[in-house]
Motif scaffolding. Structure first.
Motif, PDB file in Angstrom:
ATOM      1  N   UNK A 163       0.832  -1.206   0.000  1.00 50.61           N
ATOM      2  CA  UNK A 163       0.000   0.000   0.000  1.00 50.61           C
ATOM      3  C   UNK A 163       0.868   1.258   0.000  1.00 50.61           C
ATOM      4  N   UNK A 164       1.921   1.217   0.789  1.00 48.95           N
ATOM      5  CA  UNK A 164       2.784   2.395   0.875  1.00 48.95           C
ATOM      6  C   UNK A 164       3.507   2.649  -0.449  1.00 48.95           C
ATOM      7  N   UNK A 165       3.946   1.597  -1.115  1.00 47.29           N
ATOM      8  CA  UNK A 165       4.634   1.757  -2.400  1.00 47.29           C
ATOM      9  C   UNK A 165       3.714   2.417  -3.425  1.00 47.29           C
ATOM     10  N   UNK A 166       2.452   2.001  -3.440  1.00 45.03           N
ATOM     11  CA  UNK A 166       1.503   2.610  -4.380  1.00 45.03           C
ATOM     12  C   UNK A 166       1.237   4.068  -3.999  1.00 45.03           C
ATOM     13  N   UNK A 167       1.163   4.307  -2.705  1.00 45.67           N
ATOM     14  CA  UNK A 167       0.923   5.667  -2.219  1.00 45.67           C
ATOM     15  C   UNK A 167       2.060   6.601  -2.624  1.00 45.67           C
ATOM     16  N   UNK A 168       3.281   6.122  -2.505  1.00 47.98           N
ATOM     17  CA  UNK A 168       4.440   6.943  -2.879  1.00 47.98           C
ATOM     18  C   UNK A 168       4.418   7.252  -4.376  1.00 47.98           C
ATOM     19  N   UNK A 169       4.002   6.270  -5.169  1.00 48.56           N
ATOM     20  CA  UNK A 169       3.895   6.509  -6.616  1.00 48.56           C
ATOM     21  C   UNK A 169       2.853   7.585  -6.904  1.00 48.56           C
ATOM     22  N   UNK A 195      -0.111  10.137   5.675  1.00 46.04           N
ATOM     23  CA  UNK A 195      -0.340   8.690   5.644  1.00 46.04           C
ATOM     24  C   UNK A 195       0.933   7.960   5.231  1.00 46.04           C
ATOM     25  N   UNK A 196       1.611   8.499   4.233  1.00 44.70           N
ATOM     26  CA  UNK A 196       2.872   7.908   3.770  1.00 44.70           C
ATOM     27  C   UNK A 196       3.919   7.911   4.883  1.00 44.70           C
ATOM     28  N   UNK A 245      -3.130   5.331  15.160  1.00 43.86           N
ATOM     29  CA  UNK A 245      -3.198   6.687  14.602  1.00 43.86           C
ATOM     30  C   UNK A 245      -3.651   6.657  13.141  1.00 43.86           C
ATOM     31  N   UNK A 246      -3.352   5.559  12.438  1.00 43.64           N
ATOM     32  CA  UNK A 246      -3.811   5.418  11.053  1.00 43.64           C
ATOM     33  C   UNK A 246      -5.333   5.341  10.983  1.00 43.64           C
ATOM     34  N   UNK A 247      -5.926   4.688  11.965  1.00 42.87           N
ATOM     35  CA  UNK A 247      -7.390   4.585  11.993  1.00 42.87           C
ATOM     36  C   UNK A 247      -8.022   5.970  12.048  1.00 42.87           C
ATOM     37  N   UNK A 248      -7.432   6.841  12.856  1.00 45.43           N
ATOM     38  CA  UNK A 248      -7.959   8.200  12.975  1.00 45.43           C
ATOM     39  C   UNK A 248      -7.783   8.967  11.672  1.00 45.43           C
ATOM     40  N   UNK A 249      -6.632   8.747  11.033  1.00 48.32           N
ATOM     41  CA  UNK A 249      -6.314   9.492   9.811  1.00 48.32           C
ATOM     42  C   UNK A 249      -7.198   9.087   8.641  1.00 48.32           C
ATOM     43  N   UNK A 250      -7.560   7.813   8.587  1.00 44.04           N
ATOM     44  CA  UNK A 250      -8.306   7.304   7.429  1.00 44.04           C
ATOM     45  C   UNK A 250      -9.815   7.289   7.635  1.00 44.04           C
TER      46      UNK A 250
END
Length: 251
Positions: A163-169, A195-196, A245-250
């Motif tokens: 997921x992170x690799x796609x996000x960075x792209x 998020x990244x 913290x990711x739960x809050x962000x998303x």
């Protein structure tokens, strides 16, 4: 040669030099990532002439080796922070990481370094500037569809590293667009970058756990250092905090 600090712990002999090396490594990786994106764009624009895989082949082994060095550098930084935060001893594990860093650094120095400048000059004007924006936009749209489709695949949707690799792209491609042609507004960009950053921190801790596992594997059963499980628990605690913290962000 490893020097000793006043408190007896081993340190790199010259912190300033080591920090400079870290900066150089970071800049090198940024350039290699830019080359990889350019390879993707060239394949997209000239599918009959290029494949991104073959274009990037001369750089691949070198890039992978820089990734190993980067992982060790980050593992060291994360390890120190966790030890300070949880008041844990570092003992021999820190030396273990430093030893491997030096070994990987030697391997990098032995690898042939393909000339990035030559590659950039060779392919600089192949994609007409007036068409670049449309190409990047199409690439972004395809990538967004790929990510959305992946959510139907439990293996990929649960793979935070993927997921992170796609996000960075997504972030990198969006940065190539003029401000007026951005696929999303600035607030979304900020959220994606946060998020990244959090996914990156989680991944760094995962890498650290892998090194801890390898270090533990060097000891026979019953002789694992008593402090090692405490460090592993502290790392996992930090990972859980990030996931919360990711739960809050998303939301």
């Amino acid at each position: 040669m490893i020097a000793l600090s006043k408190n007896g712990t081993t340190v790199f002999p010259n912190h300033a030099v080591h920090r400079e090396k870290e900066k150089e490594l970071h800049q090198l990786r940024l350039r290699l990532k830019a080359v990889r994106v350019q390879c993707l764009l060239l394949e997209f624009f000239y599918p009959e002439r290029y494949t991104s895989k073959s274009l990037f082949t001369p750089f691949r082994e070198y890039y992978q080796q820089t990734s190993r060095l980067r992982d060790l550098t980050v593992a060291l930084h994360r390890f120190r922070k966790i030890c300070r935060k949880h008041r844990l001893p570092s003992n021999g594990f820190q030396n273990y990481l430093r030893h491997h860093y030096r070994e990987e650094e030697k391997r990098l120095q032995r690898l042939p370094a393909h000339d990035i400048d030559t590659f950039e000059q060779q392919h600089r004007n192949e994609i007409p500037p007036e068409e670049l924006t449309d190409i990047v936009t199409q690439q972004l749209q395809q990538l967004i569809e790929k990510v959305l489709t992946a959510h139907m695949d439990s293996e990929k949707s649960g793979n935070l590293h993927w997921q992170r690799k796609q996000l960075k792209k997504l972030i990198y491609l969006n940065q190539l667009l003029p401000e007026k042609r951005s696929v999303w507004d600035e607030s979304i960009t900020g959220k994606l970058e946060t998020l990244d950053e959090k996914l990156g921190a989680w991944h760094d801790l995962q890498v650290l756990l892998q090194f801890i596992g390898r270090f533990a594997g060097q000891h026979s059963r019953g002789h694992t250092p008593v402090w090692l499980p405490r460090i592993a628990r502290a790392v996992i605690t930090e990972q859980v905090r990030i996931l919360e913290s990711l739960k809050e962000l998303t939301k």
